[in-house]
Design an enzyme around this catalytic site. Structure first.
Site, PDB file in Angstrom:
ATOM      1  CE1 TYR A  75       1.428   2.651   8.440  1.00 57.92           C
ATOM      2  CE2 TYR A  75       0.222   4.359   9.619  1.00 57.92           C
ATOM      3  CZ  TYR A  75       0.368   3.550   8.514  1.00 57.92           C
ATOM      4  OH  TYR A  75      -0.532   3.635   7.477  1.00 57.92           O
ATOM      5  NE  ARG A 118      -1.719   1.930   3.500  1.00 57.27           N
ATOM      6  CZ  ARG A 118      -1.550   1.701   4.792  1.00 57.27           C
ATOM      7  NH1 ARG A 118      -2.166   0.713   5.389  1.00 57.27           N
ATOM      8  NH2 ARG A 118      -0.740   2.462   5.498  1.00 57.27           N
ATOM      9  CG  HIS A 145      -6.074   2.217   6.643  1.00 64.87           C
ATOM     10  ND1 HIS A 145      -6.246   0.919   6.216  1.00 64.87           N
ATOM     11  CD2 HIS A 145      -7.219   2.553   7.296  1.00 64.87           C
ATOM     12  CE1 HIS A 145      -7.433   0.490   6.602  1.00 64.87           C
ATOM     13  NE2 HIS A 145      -8.047   1.459   7.245  1.00 64.87           N
TER      14      HIS A 145
END
Length: 311
Positions: free
Chosen positions: A230, A217, A221
């Site tokens: 993160y 990805r 998100h």
């Protein structure tokens, strides 16, 4: 894939402009989505998406403005016709589409239509109990269903290795007596062939298959997420060289890529104009498609809603 990428970029821009309340980007997953969607037989198969499958909609030829109507919050599940398009309504329940696909596959087996279902889910969703139950049920009854996991490396902010025991979703299939394989999710041709073979096997009575498409990805998100909190920039840059559009472009001429870009731009322009011009649906439809015969409780809610509007 370029249509999916450019439409994805446009959707993010529309969210930033306030046209879409929220959006889940799919950048980096175009090969896994478009190629698997294109492998379906739209006369008899059925696809069950999550909320991130814009590429599947492109690969299946779904009305894209009607598909994005769900993201615009005009109507639940989109304005396209699921029955004729063979794409179920968008599902935001983590792991939810997998149960629905298995139920459809059971129906297909019982009525002998010869079709197969494909269930989309991510590596994070694979840790849901619903997915375990669905795979076990499909394995017991040898149902015509393909479990298509897009392992994009992240369950929102949790890396795969911290939430998938053993590190492989495909490896779990053996526990249910199900065939499985891992495939390069950024290689469109590899995804297409793997999905086509799994669907064909399912239609012929060979039972279910788990496909784990290894991808990444590249974006957040969702439009409310900050992946910089993160994961590292180095990790993102390392995967940039494996961008599915870059991989695909290496197999084409510059003229073919330019023509695809021109086509994508035209599609996006048309979809944007159609999406922005869509009218808000009547509020009564909130109550119209819940039950075949409305329950007393639902009718009471509808009366309360009307009274609130008239107050």
């Amino acid at each position: 894939m370029l249509v999916a990428r450019r439409l994805d970029e446009e959707a993010i821009a529309l969210q930033r402009q306030g046209v879409l309340p929220a959006y889940a980007p799919a950048k980096g997953q175009e090969a896994a989505q478009v190629a698997s969607g294109a492998a379906l037989d739209l006369n008899r198969d059925f696809a069950f998406p999550t909320y991130r499958e814009v590429g599947v909609a492109v690969g299946m030829g779904v009305d894209l403005a009607a598909y994005l109507a769900s993201h615009r919050n005009i109507w639940h599940g989109g304005l396209y016709d699921p029955q004729s398009s063979r794409l179920a309504p968008l599902n935001a329940i983590v792991g939810g589409p997998v149960l629905h696909a298995v139920g459809w596959a059971m129906g297909a087996k019982l009525d002998g239509t010869g079709g197969a279902a494909i269930a989309y889910f991510g590596d994070g969703a694979s840790s849901q109990g619903d997915v375990h139950e669905a795979m076990n049920f499909a394995g017991v009854y040898r149902l015509p269903v393909v479990f298509f996991c897009q392992n994009n490396g992240w369950a929102i902010s949790v890396p795969t290795e911290r939430q998938v025991a053993g590190g492989s979703v495909a490896a779990r299939a053996a526990s249910y007596g199900i065939e499985s394989l891992r495939v390069d999710g950024n290689d469109a041709l590899a995804v297409f062939e793997a999905t086509r073979a799994a669907l064909e096997r399912a239609r012929e009575g060979g039972g279910p298959t788990v496909i784990e498409a290894m991808t990444y990805r590249m974006g957040p998100h969702s439009t409310s997420d900050d992946p910089g909190r993160y994961r590292t920039l180095e990790d993102e840059q390392a995967w940039a060289g494996r961008d599915p559009l870059v991989v695909a472009a290496q197999q084409l001429t510059a003229e073919e890529v330019a023509a695809a870009e021109e086509h994508a731009a035209a599609v996006v322009r048309e979809v944007r104009e159609s999406l922005v011009s869509l009218d808000v649906r009547p509020g009564e439809e909130l109550f119209s498609f819940v039950y075949r015969e409305p329950t007393k409780s639902l009718l009471a809610q509808q009366r309360a809603w009307k009274e609130h509007l008239d107050a």
